[in-house]
Design an enzyme around this catalytic site. Structure first.
Site, short mmCIF file in Angstrom:
data_model
loop_
_atom_site.label_atom_id
_atom_site.label_comp_id
_atom_site.label_asym_id
_atom_site.label_seq_id
_atom_site.Cartn_x
_atom_site.Cartn_y
_atom_site.Cartn_z
N LYS A 17 0.83 -1.20 0.00
CA LYS A 17 0.00 0.00 0.00
C LYS A 17 0.86 1.25 0.00
O LYS A 17 1.49 1.60 1.00
CB LYS A 17 -0.94 0.06 1.20
CG LYS A 17 -2.04 1.10 0.93
CD LYS A 17 -2.71 1.67 2.16
CE LYS A 17 -2.04 2.89 2.70
NZ LYS A 17 -2.02 4.07 1.82
N GLU A 43 9.28 1.24 11.15
CA GLU A 43 10.35 2.23 10.98
C GLU A 43 9.66 3.59 11.03
O GLU A 43 8.90 3.94 10.13
CB GLU A 43 11.07 1.99 9.65
CG GLU A 43 12.42 2.68 9.58
CD GLU A 43 12.33 4.04 8.96
OE1 GLU A 43 12.21 5.03 9.73
OE2 GLU A 43 12.38 4.14 7.73
N CYS A 56 13.21 10.74 7.32
CA CYS A 56 13.08 10.34 8.72
C CYS A 56 14.40 10.50 9.47
O CYS A 56 14.39 10.74 10.67
CB CYS A 56 12.53 8.92 8.83
SG CYS A 56 13.37 7.77 7.77
N GLU A 110 8.82 16.08 15.31
CA GLU A 110 9.31 15.87 13.94
C GLU A 110 8.55 16.81 13.01
O GLU A 110 7.32 16.71 12.90
CB GLU A 110 9.10 14.41 13.54
CG GLU A 110 9.76 14.11 12.21
CD GLU A 110 9.64 12.64 11.82
OE1 GLU A 110 8.56 12.06 12.00
OE2 GLU A 110 10.63 12.09 11.30
P1 ADP Z 1 2.83 10.88 7.32
O1 ADP Z 1 2.35 11.42 8.64
O2 ADP Z 1 4.26 11.09 7.08
O3 ADP Z 1 1.93 11.20 6.17
P2 ADP Z 1 1.66 8.39 7.91
O4 ADP Z 1 2.23 7.60 9.01
O5 ADP Z 1 0.38 9.10 8.10
O6 ADP Z 1 2.80 9.34 7.45
O7 ADP Z 1 1.50 7.50 6.60
C1 ADP Z 1 2.37 6.49 6.22
C2 ADP Z 1 1.56 5.38 5.58
O8 ADP Z 1 0.65 4.87 6.53
C3 ADP Z 1 0.70 5.82 4.39
O9 ADP Z 1 0.69 4.79 3.42
C4 ADP Z 1 -0.66 6.00 5.02
O10 ADP Z 1 -1.73 5.86 4.10
C5 ADP Z 1 -0.67 4.89 6.03
N1 ADP Z 1 -1.61 5.07 7.13
C6 ADP Z 1 -2.06 6.22 7.68
N2 ADP Z 1 -2.94 5.98 8.68
C7 ADP Z 1 -3.04 4.63 8.78
C8 ADP Z 1 -3.77 3.74 9.63
N3 ADP Z 1 -4.59 4.19 10.58
N4 ADP Z 1 -3.60 2.41 9.45
C9 ADP Z 1 -2.76 1.93 8.52
N5 ADP Z 1 -2.07 2.71 7.69
C10 ADP Z 1 -2.19 4.05 7.80
#
Ligand code: ADP
Length: 499
Positions: free
Chosen positions: A197, A272, A306, A403
């Site tokens: 994904k 990570e 990161c 961050e």
């Molecule tokens: P950022 O804050 O840097 O955008 P995220 O941690 O929100 O990073 O996103 C990293 C990945 O995790 C993306 O592919 C996002 O769609 C996914 N993601 C965000 N929220 C969830 C969730 N509740 N469960 C699983 N995956 C998620």
């Protein structure tokens, strides 16, 4: 901003190039077929340099994840991948590396359009790095050994190292292709099947990668690609009762949600997560190298890294001079059109990220930090933020603790080596750290004292696919890269044979 206009002109003409984009809406890859989301929904992929829509992308959710898991499970249980001979699997991974190189220009362009990073960096770092990952992991299927164990004379004991099964790979938007490959290549090498994904902000290279995998001959259902949002597609993967392992790269906040969601079926998890890495410049350092590298260490990829060296520690009596040099060096970070070969910094990935980072600029000023360069909102089209240096930062300030994920450096003074170590470690994160010194004993002493998964001495940001990578503390757990990632994507079976 003047450069933004130029950027939009050039990008408009270049977006016409990849046929891949014209074929919109982009679909999900499930069981070797490209299909629409069951809901029929799509979302827009936006070019952050121009704010123009690049194309529509299928919005996968739980129903599509269920289908993808069925396809991955079927592919796993039939053994069409896991039981393929290791030499053949290795050859196939090499073929994927060749194809990534063959399509390097197109992949780099897609990455640049979707993420905003300079196309030159996309090609030299992201795409080349992706090919290098596959070349490295192509060597692994033939080297994943079990053990023959010492045992009683009446028993023959040995271990088998087997794949985990069906894996969910959830990746972020800062290095979209590279992060997807960093997980897919070892997962494939170990014989797993998977659902990948990509982040909703940057789905395009993962989809093109899906095409490349099919072209290489990866059997259907082995890699499925589900585009969509975190809540919906991502959360359905994290919760899914028939997914055996999730490998996640992203924010610490979402990492915690993934861990909670994994409890349902006790799926294996590796995370990570974020960082707030200290870059410590001790007084005997090569200052030219330290200044120039610190600038790259914090501003590369517009700070959306990161391991970015966001907290730069300098001894108090050298502090003013260093900040002045840091400010001068930051001026050379040309910001603008990601498609121009001279651009060092592109826009941030999204409006959300742009607003977030600008908010931190205001917070920093309110907290009393001194802006020596940047620090202002850039108006006009595109999510551009100027490289910003905050001086007079206290390690307790928000801009030193949270961050930001943008081009924002915090320069923090320290008293002596011990104070630098204490302040450097005074963070909830522990992803990376660096120390600059000409004294070899000091270098090793500080490297040992820093609580981080990676420590750089007299450099910043070096990486090697053969080296483990991951975090201490709330930067996550598990090590990707090198032989350690094999542990994450395999499990061990003990076999006892009565003689
Ligand atoms: P950022 O804050 O840097 O955008 P995220 O941690 O929100 O990073 O996103 C990293 C990945 O995790 C993306 O592919 C996002 O769609 C996914 N993601 C965000 N929220 C969830 C969730 N509740 N469960 C699983 N995956 C998620």
């Amino acid at each position: 901003m003047a450069t933004t206009q130029a950027a939009s002109e050039k990008i408009t003409s270049v977006t016409a190039i990849p046929a891949f984009i014209k074929d919109s809406p982009k679909k999900l890859l499930i069981g070797g077929k490209w299909v629409s989301a069951k809901s029929g929904k799509t979302f827009e992929s936006i070019n952050p340099a121009t704010e123009a829509v690049i194309c529509q992308v299928a919005e996968g959710d739980k129903a599509d994840v269920d289908e993808a898991v069925k396809a991955a499970r079927k592919a796993y249980e039939t053994g069409k991948w896991s039981a393929m001979g290791p030499h053949e699997r290795g050859r196939l991974l090499l073929k994927i590396a060749d194809l990534i190189e063959k399509y390097a220009d197109e992949l780099a362009l897609l990455e640049s359009l979707d993420n905003g990073k300079p196309v030159v960096q996309a090609k030299n770092i992201d795409v080349r790095g992706a090919a290098a990952q596959f070349r490295y992991f192509a060597g692994w299927p033939t080297k994943i050994y079990g053990e023959t164990n010492p045992s009683d004379p009446s028993i023959f004991s040995y271990t088998l190292r087997e794949p985990m099964g069906v894996c969910g790979l959830i990746v972020p938007w800062n290095f979209p292709l590279l992060m997807a490959v960093q997980k897919t290549a070892p997962a494939l090498a170990c014989g797993n099947t998977m659902i990948l994904k990509p982040a909703e902000q940057t789905p395009l290279t993962a989809l093109r990668f899906g095409e490349i995998l099919l072209e290489a001959g990866v059997p259907e259902g082995v890699v499925n690609v589900i585009t969509g949002f975190g809540p919906g597609a991502g959360s359905s993967i994290a919760e899914h009762p028939d997914i055996d392992k999730v490998s996640f790269t992203g924010s610490t906040e979402v990492g915690k949600l993934i861990l909670q969601a994994s409890a349902g079926n006790l799926k294996r998890v590796s995370l990570e997560l974020g960082g707030k890495s200290p870059n410590i410049v001790l007084p005997d350092a090569d200052m030219d190298a330290a200044v120039n590298t610190a600038v790259n260490g914090v501003f590369f990829n517009s700070g959306q890294v990161c391991v970015a060296g966001t907290r730069i520690f300098v001894q108090r009596d050298q502090y003013e001079g260093f900040v002045e040099r840091l400010t001068q060096a930051s001026r050379k970070m040309t910001i603008g059109d990601p498609l121009s070969p001279d651009t060092r910094l592109g826009p941030l990935v999204s409006k959300e990220q742009f607003d977030r980072v600008n908010n931190y600029l205001e917070i920093g000023k309110k907290e009393g930090a001194r802006v020596t360069i940047g620090g202002e909102k850039v108006s006009g089209k595109g999510y551009f933020v100027k490289p910003t240096v905050f001086a007079d930062v206290d390690n307790k300030m928000k801009i030193a603790r949270e961050e930001i994920f943008g081009p924002v450096a915090a320069a923090i003074p320290f008293k002596d080596e011990n104070d630098a170590i204490l302040q450097g470690n005074d963070t909830t994160y522990g992803l990376a750290a660096a120390v600059w010194t000409r004294d070899v004993s000091r270098a090793h002493r500080v490297a040992r004292a820093l609580k981080a998964g990676t420590v750089w001495v007299n450099n910043y940001g070096s990486s090697d696919v053969a080296m483990p990578f991951g975090g201490y503390k709330q930067s996550g757990f598990g090590r990707e890269g090198g032989r350690h990632v094999i542990d994450l994507f395999t499990q061990i079976k003990s076999v006892y044979v009565k003689l």
